[in-house]
Design a protein around this motif. Structure first.
Motif, PDB file in Angstrom:
ATOM      1  N   ILE A 701       1.051  -1.246   0.132  1.00  0.00           N
ATOM      2  CA  ILE A 701       0.169  -0.084  -0.014  1.00  0.00           C
ATOM      3  C   ILE A 701       0.868   1.258  -0.107  1.00  0.00           C
ATOM      4  CG2 ILE A 701      -1.509   1.405   1.312  1.00  0.00           C
ATOM      5  CD1 ILE A 701      -2.595  -1.525   2.402  1.00  0.00           C
ATOM      6  N   VAL A 702       1.865   1.206   0.955  1.00  0.00           N
ATOM      7  CA  VAL A 702       2.680   2.434   1.141  1.00  0.00           C
ATOM      8  C   VAL A 702       3.296   2.627  -0.305  1.00  0.00           C
ATOM      9  CG1 VAL A 702       4.289   3.812   2.575  1.00  0.00           C
ATOM     10  CG2 VAL A 702       2.382   2.613   3.731  1.00  0.00           C
ATOM     11  N   GLU A 703       4.055   1.666  -0.557  1.00  0.00           N
ATOM     12  CA  GLU A 703       5.181   1.707  -1.638  1.00  0.00           C
ATOM     13  C   GLU A 703       4.227   2.404  -2.991  1.00  0.00           C
ATOM     14  OE1 GLU A 703       8.426  -1.444  -0.797  1.00  0.00           O
ATOM     15  OE2 GLU A 703       7.294  -1.919  -2.379  1.00  0.00           O
ATOM     16  N   ALA A 704       2.933   1.740  -3.128  1.00  0.00           N
ATOM     17  CA  ALA A 704       2.042   2.121  -4.221  1.00  0.00           C
ATOM     18  C   ALA A 704       1.721   3.608  -3.955  1.00  0.00           C
ATOM     19  CB  ALA A 704       0.789   1.315  -4.145  1.00  0.00           C
ATOM     20  N   ALA A 705       1.607   4.234  -2.737  1.00  0.00           N
ATOM     21  CA  ALA A 705       1.065   5.684  -2.613  1.00  0.00           C
ATOM     22  C   ALA A 705       2.403   6.343  -2.782  1.00  0.00           C
ATOM     23  CB  ALA A 705       0.725   5.622  -1.187  1.00  0.00           C
ATOM     24  N   VAL A 706       3.603   5.993  -2.477  1.00  0.00           N
ATOM     25  CA  VAL A 706       4.740   6.708  -2.859  1.00  0.00           C
ATOM     26  C   VAL A 706       5.226   6.689  -4.459  1.00  0.00           C
ATOM     27  CG1 VAL A 706       7.317   6.450  -2.706  1.00  0.00           C
ATOM     28  CG2 VAL A 706       6.047   6.010  -0.736  1.00  0.00           C
ATOM     29  N   VAL A 740       6.632  -0.129   9.512  1.00  0.00           N
ATOM     30  CA  VAL A 740       6.791  -0.730   8.238  1.00  0.00           C
ATOM     31  C   VAL A 740       6.490   0.420   7.227  1.00  0.00           C
ATOM     32  CG1 VAL A 740       6.086  -2.309   6.520  1.00  0.00           C
ATOM     33  CG2 VAL A 740       6.465  -2.932   9.054  1.00  0.00           C
ATOM     34  N   ALA A 741       5.467   1.135   7.543  1.00  0.00           N
ATOM     35  CA  ALA A 741       5.098   2.354   6.665  1.00  0.00           C
ATOM     36  C   ALA A 741       6.161   3.495   6.852  1.00  0.00           C
ATOM     37  CB  ALA A 741       3.988   2.953   7.066  1.00  0.00           C
ATOM     38  N   ARG A 742       6.601   3.768   7.781  1.00  0.00           N
ATOM     39  CA  ARG A 742       7.680   4.831   8.119  1.00  0.00           C
ATOM     40  C   ARG A 742       8.897   4.582   7.715  1.00  0.00           C
ATOM     41  NH1 ARG A 742       8.091   4.635  13.577  1.00  0.00           N
ATOM     42  NH2 ARG A 742       5.701   4.563  13.931  1.00  0.00           N
ATOM     43  N   GLU A 743       9.280   3.435   7.627  1.00  0.00           N
ATOM     44  CA  GLU A 743      10.722   2.748   6.962  1.00  0.00           C
ATOM     45  C   GLU A 743      10.641   3.223   5.545  1.00  0.00           C
ATOM     46  OE1 GLU A 743      13.095   0.358   4.925  1.00  0.00           O
ATOM     47  OE2 GLU A 743      10.985  -0.426   5.343  1.00  0.00           O
ATOM     48  N   ILE A 744       9.491   3.081   5.020  1.00  0.00           N
ATOM     49  CA  ILE A 744       9.382   3.183   3.409  1.00  0.00           C
ATOM     50  C   ILE A 744       9.591   4.638   3.140  1.00  0.00           C
ATOM     51  CG2 ILE A 744       8.067   2.709   1.429  1.00  0.00           C
ATOM     52  CD1 ILE A 744       6.892   0.322   2.994  1.00  0.00           C
ATOM     53  N   LEU A 745       8.550   5.320   3.814  1.00  0.00           N
ATOM     54  CA  LEU A 745       8.326   6.826   3.671  1.00  0.00           C
ATOM     55  C   LEU A 745       9.776   7.553   3.730  1.00  0.00           C
ATOM     56  CD1 LEU A 745       4.969   7.465   5.162  1.00  0.00           C
ATOM     57  CD2 LEU A 745       5.679   7.194   2.876  1.00  0.00           C
ATOM     58  N   GLU A 746      10.525   7.171   4.795  1.00  0.00           N
ATOM     59  CA  GLU A 746      11.927   7.630   5.196  1.00  0.00           C
ATOM     60  C   GLU A 746      12.783   7.220   4.088  1.00  0.00           C
ATOM     61  OE1 GLU A 746      12.808   6.667   9.323  1.00  0.00           O
ATOM     62  OE2 GLU A 746      11.027   7.850   9.927  1.00  0.00           O
ATOM     63  N   VAL A 750       9.550  10.805   1.179  1.00  0.00           N
ATOM     64  CA  VAL A 750       8.163  11.240   0.770  1.00  0.00           C
ATOM     65  C   VAL A 750       7.408  11.246   2.029  1.00  0.00           C
ATOM     66  CG1 VAL A 750       6.189  10.386  -0.366  1.00  0.00           C
ATOM     67  CG2 VAL A 750       8.261  10.041  -1.656  1.00  0.00           C
ATOM     68  N   GLU A 751       6.532  12.406   2.040  1.00  0.00           N
ATOM     69  CA  GLU A 751       5.502  12.524   2.945  1.00  0.00           C
ATOM     70  C   GLU A 751       4.263  12.383   2.442  1.00  0.00           C
ATOM     71  OE1 GLU A 751       5.284  13.535   6.234  1.00  0.00           O
ATOM     72  OE2 GLU A 751       7.425  13.187   6.574  1.00  0.00           O
ATOM     73  N   LEU A 752       3.446  11.396   3.157  1.00  0.00           N
ATOM     74  CA  LEU A 752       2.057  11.348   2.579  1.00  0.00           C
ATOM     75  C   LEU A 752       1.018  12.558   3.307  1.00  0.00           C
ATOM     76  CD1 LEU A 752       1.341   7.430   2.254  1.00  0.00           C
ATOM     77  CD2 LEU A 752       1.993   9.337   0.585  1.00  0.00           C
ATOM     78  N   ASP A 753       0.344  13.462   2.399  1.00  0.00           N
ATOM     79  CA  ASP A 753      -0.680  14.104   3.278  1.00  0.00           C
ATOM     80  C   ASP A 753      -1.611  13.634   4.279  1.00  0.00           C
ATOM     81  OD1 ASP A 753       0.515  16.287   1.806  1.00  0.00           O
ATOM     82  OD2 ASP A 753      -0.546  15.865   0.159  1.00  0.00           O
TER      83      ASP A 753
END
Ligand code: PEP
Ligand code: MG
Length: 899
Positions: A701-706, A740-746, A750-753
């Motif tokens: 999910i998070v990788e797709a959002a990124v 898990v999500a934080r690690e991908i975003l970092e 990328v920041e998700l709004d």
């Protein structure tokens, strides 16, 4: 002392509870000064007391007598008077119009003595008087005393046959009718065991009693059940002095609508039957003339009628349907009500009336029925090149195709078995109701646009063609013939309720006008229906506070939902992403894994596939929230069937084949087997038992959002953990998954709004401990499918076996899987809303069970103050409309149920 009887001059249209719809409107019209024959109404309270006590309420008979005397004085006639008798009609009239109830008894007050007076007063017209008497005996016998109607019909047919082939009612002269009367009186006595009552007051007492009792008749109960009308209302009884439409060619009777109830167009519409009484129109005994013909036949009465139509429409600010009678050139109005209309017609009318300034936008909004909106997106028949074998009246719109059946019972039996049937009858009666509602379409060979078949079909949204008189029915042989073709029971036909055409075979059905317009077709967008739809939906959107999202699992569904006005996805079920050959193998590999490495290998295959799915969905829904639910169903759903596999293994072994792989699978299947999988290893419990599973999904999910964000999109992600029962379940899951999500975003910088974590409320324990759960949640989404299942302890997959009986016996107010059960499930929701918001004022609240697309449940969600409802893409418009209506304060649209 209680007052039970009201003169028409004492009531008004707001007194429907007490006087019934018919009585209240008769009173209103009387006070408006319209030409209404004098009369009075016995209240619903009298009926309820009668039913509760098993006898006439104290004082009712005296009150009735007083009102009869007042009526006699005002009419200058007396009941039973041998020189100039007063005759009355007795009609039932509940708050909501109910075709299932006792209908009308006309000419009450006649006996041998009064008959003479009637003949004398009608200029010695003995034929007319005899005809009135035979009708009275017939109606009284059939309706009040349950004498089989066929017995009378047969005797009448006999008399006509005696006159020679093809003779009709009007060919019978006074002497013939005298014979018929004699026979009718015998039939009455044969069936009831007593002679026909000659005392007019006795006749009235029996008729009033029959009306009261008809409230609890089977047909009435069935009708109320189908139309969700309360059993506690009771019916009123209207007693009105008679006027005669059968006094010759300058007399007649008809039904007029101030607008066309099928198309909604602002044109007068209706039927007229010269030299006839009211029941002839409804029963479809003779084919009627279009109302417009009255202008030629009797211009003065027509002009008078048009004036009344305008007055009534202006007064009620709505389309009215009016029953009228012309007696020797004099116009009488016998009834009016806000008229029933098709789903199509109600949009057109509401919009036109808004344009005309007759009503305001809020009123227009509640004039349309959210429950019937979907119908407008229905198909029509594509009849290019096909030849109709018959054409009747376009009595109720929509196209239908199905197998021919000839009886209501057969229609019900086959319809409930899932067969598509068309019920073909000469005409229908309220006894056929159960079969009509089980049919795809209705075809009758007799009757007009206001016959029973037509009225019921329009009300129920069933396509119908009526009065197709080219059809020759042979019920005994179970066939009908038309246009040189013989159609047998079980043959497929197609009927077109828009044109009245009937075809043999299954014809292709094509998209609805609204559907075409929705898809952008320019000419379709010029039609009033589309303009009405666009305008009223806009107004609903302006008014509603409730957002509407869709339940969608794929990019295509997301796009469809968005086009229909969805403001996000309230439920993306990820289990469908685990199906398909390639995926299911990896899922099985995950299930069978014995080492962490094996399990990870399966996730490595699934991750990119899931990620691609989410990229598609986030792109389609860019800028709008998407709630993705982590895997919910029990794992065995991804495995082969236990029994089939066991058989396969046993047979293979018997043949000496190597079955070791199948045996390994079978062993796993056996291990995973659960007695109650719905209450077993599913929802958040899966996430706890297989931690790598939810982590993989969150990563996808998070990788797709990124990725979508990097491509310029605006993914708004909400991750939802299903079937939580305790606050720690959610807390522990979040503690595992958020990193898990934080690690991908970092890693991706990328920041998700918008990234929220929440849960479904679908277990009673979750609802009542919402305070604790809300402390660890950004949002709640009510999973009312499971919440209903667990609150009632009703298996949602097996409810079909008993829900019908439950509804019938009123053990539940409605199917709780369709409409939220307010006292139980609704109460749990209320607790969760109150406690959740108290603990976390920023908590977002929504619903994603099937109820999110049910108008009554949408209204409830608005009352609860939820932020959004989420429903299937095809119900998005319905939910938007219902939410708009809820905002203007109409729990249910009025048009269908106004009496
Ligand atoms: C529910 O239970 O209401 C829900 C939306 O989840 P599902 O139907 O997938 O169990
Ligand atoms: Mg659920």
């Amino acid at each position: 002392m209680a007052k039970y009887v009201y003169d028409f001059s004492e009531g008004n249209r707001d007194m429907k509870d007490l006087l019934g719809g018919k009585g209240a409107n008769l009173a209103e019209m009387t006070n408006m000064g319209l030409p209404v024959p004098h009369g009075f109404t016995i209240s619903t309270a009298a009926c309820l007391t009668y039913l509760a006590e098993g006898g006439h309420p104290q004082g009712l008979m005296d009150e009735l007598e007083t009102h009869v005397q007042t009526l006699e004085t005002s009419m200058g006639k007396r009941l039973g008077d041998p020189s100039d008798p007063l005759l009355v009609s007795v009609r039932s009239g509940a708050k909501f119009s109910m075709p299932g109830m006792m209908d009308t008894v006309l000419n009450l007050g006649l006996n041998e003595e009064a008959l003479k007076g009637l003949a004398e007063r009608s200029g010695g017209d003995l034929r007319f008087a005899n005809d009135a008497y035979r009708r009275f005996i017939q109606m009284f016998g059939k309706i009040v005393m349950d004498v089989p109607g066929d017995a009378f019909e047969e005797a009448l047919d006999h008399a006509k046959e005696a006159k020679g082939g093809g003779a009709s009612d009007t060919d019978l002269d006074a002497d013939d009718l005298r014979g018929v009367i004699g026979r009718f009186l015998e039939i009455y006595e044969e069936h009831t065991g007593s002679p026909f009552p000659t005392d007019p007051r006795e006749q009235m007492r029996l008729a009033v009693e029959a009306v009261f009792k008809s409230w609890n008749g089977k047909r009435a109960i069935d009708y109320r059940r189908q139309n969700k009308i309360s059993d506690d209302l009771g019916t009123a009884v209207n007693v009105q002095s008679m006027v005669f439409g059968n006094r010759g060619e300058d007399s007649g009777t008809g039904v007029a609508f101030t607008r066309d109830p099928s198309t909604g167009e602002k044109v007068p519409y209706g039927d007229y039957l010269a030299n006839a009484q009211g029941e002839d129109v409804v029963a479809g005994i003779r084919n009627t003339l279009p109302l417009a013909d009255l202008e030629r036949i009797d211009p003065a009465s027509y002009a008078g009628l048009r004036q009344v139509m305008d007055t009534l429409e202006g007064h009620y600010a709505d389309m009215c349907d009016i029953e009228f009678t012309i007696e020797q050139g004099r116009l009488w109005i016998l009834q009016t009500r806000v008229g029933k209309r098709t789903a199509f017609g109600e949009w057109v009318m509401a919009y036109d009336m808004l344009q005309e300034g007759l009503i305001d936008a809020d009123t227009a909004l509640v004039r349309v029925d959210a429950n019937r909106l979907e119908e407008l997106f229905k198909r029509r028949v594509d009849a290019e090149g096909a030849t109709a074998i018959a054409t009747g009246l376009n009595a109720s719109p929509g196209a239908a195709t199905g197998k021919v059946v000839f009886t209501a019972d057969e229609a019900q039996a086959q319809g409930q078995g899932g067969e598509r049937v068309i019920l073909v009858r000469r005409e229908t009666t309220p006894d056929d109701y159960h079969g009509m509602i089980a049919s795809q379409g209705i075809l009758t060979s007799a009757g007009g646009t206001n016959s029973h078949a037509a009225v019921v079909a329009r009300g129920e949204g069933i396509p119908a063609v009526c009065g197709a008189d080219a059809i020759k029915l042979n019920p005994a042989a179970k066939t009908f013939a038309a246009g040189g073709t013989t159609v047998r029971e079980g043959d497929v036909i197609t009927i077109d309720g828009f044109t009245g055409n009937v075809y043999v075979g299954e014809l292709p059905l094509r998209e609805s006008l609204l559907e075409k317009a929705r898809q952008g077709d320019a000419p379709a967008r010029e039609e009033t229906l589309w303009k009405a739809f666009a305008a009223l939906m806009d107004h609903a959107d302006v008014r509603r506070a409730l957002r509407v999202r869709a339940n969608a699992d794929t990019p295509d569904q997301s796009t469809n939902a968005r086009e229909r006005g969805a403001e996000g996805i309230g439920l993306c079920r990820t289990e469908h992403m685990f199906l398909g050959e390639e995926r299911v193998l990896s899922v099985r590999q995950m299930i069978f894994a014995e080492t962490a490495a094996e399990e990870q290998a399966a996730y490595d295959v699934l991750l990119p596939l899931q990620r691609d799915d989410f990229v598609g969905i986030f792109t389609a829904m860019s800028g709008l929230p998407v709630t993705v639910r982590l895997l919910d169903p029990p794992l065995h759903e991804f495995l082969p069937d236990q029994v089939e596999l066991a058989v396969e293994v046993a047979l293979g072994k018997e043949r000496g084949e190597d079955m070791s792989e199948q045996e390994r699978v079978l062993q796993k299947v056996n291990e995973l087997h659960e007695m109650n999988p719905m209450l077993g290893l599913r929802g958040v419990r899966l996430g706890i038992v297989k931690p790598g599973l939810y982590a993989m999904q969150v990563r996808a999910i998070v990788e797709a959002a990124v990725r979508v964000k990097k491509d310029g999109g605006d993914p708004r992600v909400e991750i939802m953990i299903p079937l939580v029962a305790t606050a720690p379940e959610l807390q522990q899951m979040r503690a595992e998954l958020e990193p898990v999500a934080r690690e991908i975003l970092e890693r991706e910088g990328v920041e998700l709004d918008h990234l929220e974590w929440g849960t479904m409320i679908e277990l009673p324990r979750a609802a009542v401990t919402a305070r604790e759960i809300a402390r660890g949640a950004d949002f709640f989404s009510f999973g009312t499918n499971d919440l209903t299942q667990t609150a009632f302890g009703f298996s949602r997959d097996d409810i079909g076996k008993f829900v019908g009986l439950y509804e019938e016996r009123k053990l539940v107010p409605a199917n709780p899987f369709v409409t939220v059960d307010r006292p139980g499930v609704g109460r749990l929701m209320q607790i969760a809303v109150d406690e959740g918001r108290a603990a976390n004022p920023d908590l977002h609240l929504g619903i994603c069970g099937e109820h999110g697309g049910d108008p009554a449940s949408v209204v409830f969600c608005a009352e609860l103050g939820l932020d959004y409802v989420s429903c299937s893409p095809f119900r998005v418009e319905t939910a938007r409309l219902a939410a708009g209506q809820a905002a203007v304060g109409a729990a249910e649209t009025a048009s269908r149920k106004q009496g």
